[in-house]
Design a protein around this motif. Sequence first.
Motif, PDB file in Angstrom:
ATOM      1  N   LEU A 137      30.832  36.592  28.263  1.00 31.55           N
ATOM      2  CA  LEU A 137      29.993  37.492  29.185  1.00 31.55           C
ATOM      3  C   LEU A 137      30.737  37.980  30.309  1.00 31.55           C
ATOM      4  CD1 LEU A 137      27.011  34.573  29.175  1.00 31.55           C
ATOM      5  CD2 LEU A 137      26.779  37.170  28.417  1.00 31.55           C
ATOM      6  N   PHE A 138      31.834  37.454  30.541  1.00 37.37           N
ATOM      7  CA  PHE A 138      32.769  37.843  31.818  1.00 37.37           C
ATOM      8  C   PHE A 138      33.579  38.935  31.230  1.00 37.37           C
ATOM      9  CE2 PHE A 138      30.868  33.896  32.927  1.00 37.37           C
ATOM     10  CZ  PHE A 138      30.209  34.243  34.306  1.00 37.37           C
ATOM     11  N   VAL A 139      33.476  40.070  31.019  1.00 37.75           N
ATOM     12  CA  VAL A 139      34.196  41.170  30.658  1.00 37.75           C
ATOM     13  C   VAL A 139      34.443  42.190  31.542  1.00 37.75           C
ATOM     14  CG1 VAL A 139      32.470  42.179  29.137  1.00 37.75           C
ATOM     15  CG2 VAL A 139      34.935  42.486  28.595  1.00 37.75           C
ATOM     16  N   THR A 140      35.387  42.810  31.710  1.00 39.97           N
ATOM     17  CA  THR A 140      35.675  43.843  32.746  1.00 39.97           C
ATOM     18  C   THR A 140      36.706  44.747  32.348  1.00 39.97           C
ATOM     19  OG1 THR A 140      35.430  44.180  35.184  1.00 39.97           O
ATOM     20  CG2 THR A 140      37.238  42.609  34.232  1.00 39.97           C
ATOM     21  N   SER A 141      36.851  45.965  33.134  1.00 39.02           N
ATOM     22  CA  SER A 141      37.733  46.912  32.614  1.00 39.02           C
ATOM     23  C   SER A 141      39.024  46.530  33.409  1.00 39.02           C
ATOM     24  CB  SER A 141      37.375  48.303  33.276  1.00 39.02           C
ATOM     25  OG  SER A 141      37.118  48.387  34.731  1.00 39.02           O
ATOM     26  N   LYS A 142      40.170  46.969  33.002  1.00 38.58           N
ATOM     27  CA  LYS A 142      41.511  46.897  33.516  1.00 38.58           C
ATOM     28  C   LYS A 142      41.628  47.222  34.987  1.00 38.58           C
ATOM     29  CE  LYS A 142      44.041  47.590  29.064  1.00 38.58           C
ATOM     30  NZ  LYS A 142      45.172  48.178  28.472  1.00 38.58           N
ATOM     31  N   GLU A 143      40.851  48.361  35.269  1.00 42.33           N
ATOM     32  CA  GLU A 143      40.886  48.588  36.813  1.00 42.33           C
ATOM     33  C   GLU A 143      40.317  47.516  37.609  1.00 42.33           C
ATOM     34  OE1 GLU A 143      39.958  50.629  34.328  1.00 42.33           O
ATOM     35  OE2 GLU A 143      41.546  51.840  34.260  1.00 42.33           O
ATOM     36  N   THR A 144      39.095  47.220  37.126  1.00 42.77           N
ATOM     37  CA  THR A 144      38.045  46.338  37.875  1.00 42.77           C
ATOM     38  C   THR A 144      39.192  44.915  38.144  1.00 42.77           C
ATOM     39  OG1 THR A 144      36.293  47.252  37.218  1.00 42.77           O
ATOM     40  CG2 THR A 144      36.094  45.066  38.246  1.00 42.77           C
ATOM     41  N   MET A 145      39.727  44.574  37.029  1.00 44.82           N
ATOM     42  CA  MET A 145      40.592  43.361  36.774  1.00 44.82           C
ATOM     43  C   MET A 145      41.725  43.303  37.835  1.00 44.82           C
ATOM     44  SD  MET A 145      41.151  40.200  35.169  1.00 44.82           S
ATOM     45  CE  MET A 145      40.708  40.255  33.698  1.00 44.82           C
ATOM     46  N   ALA A 146      42.411  44.502  37.970  1.00 43.56           N
ATOM     47  CA  ALA A 146      43.380  44.496  38.767  1.00 43.56           C
ATOM     48  C   ALA A 146      42.887  44.482  40.273  1.00 43.56           C
ATOM     49  CB  ALA A 146      44.134  45.925  38.634  1.00 43.56           C
TER      50      ALA A 146
END
Length: 208
Positions: A130-139
């Motif tokens: 459920l907690f998945v995000t883009s690389k940009e948001t992760m950074a």
Amino acid sequence: IEKLRLSATSALLSGRRDVIVVASISCIYGIGNPIEFHKSVISLQVGQKISRQGLLHRLVESLYSRTRGDFTRGTFRVQGDTVDVYLAYADYAIRVMFFGNEIESICTIYPETGKKILDFPLISIYPANLFVTSKETMADAIWSIQQEMAAQVRAIESAGKFIEAKRLEERVTYDVEMMKELGFCSGIENYSRYFDRRQPGQRPFCLL
């Protein structure tokens, strides 16, 4: 219960209008940003031009992990031109067969036996967490986490609690390293505000 929460979230985001969710108290548990979750949905159809390697990369980005051993929920395996994905939110797996860089067929299978259930012309694979995000948001989230950690460590040290400050720094640093390497960590919901880009005190996302 995690499988059921994923199943409910996937059904609600599928666009179907005939979904009824019968929920326990877990319906108020925090989930990730539904916009980010939807960005990580993998849509496949027969005849689609996509390399096998390209699909594998997308599965990893959606938090599925490759296995050569036990085929369990949230994993995928590769045998030649065939990719089997054991959905994290269902009791069946998806088999995608390639011919070169084109999808030749898509079907559902029983994970235990590999026996085919049904053929599909197109299918959507929802993320394994459920907690998945883009690389940009992760950074961006990791940077914000590290900034707040540094501020909190300084505040705790100024109160003379050096052991507590060290423990906090070690724990958060470990979690950040796990996020960088694997894309998630144990208890990642504790950092959900950063990934959701919510303000302090703003209500988190939940199934409701």
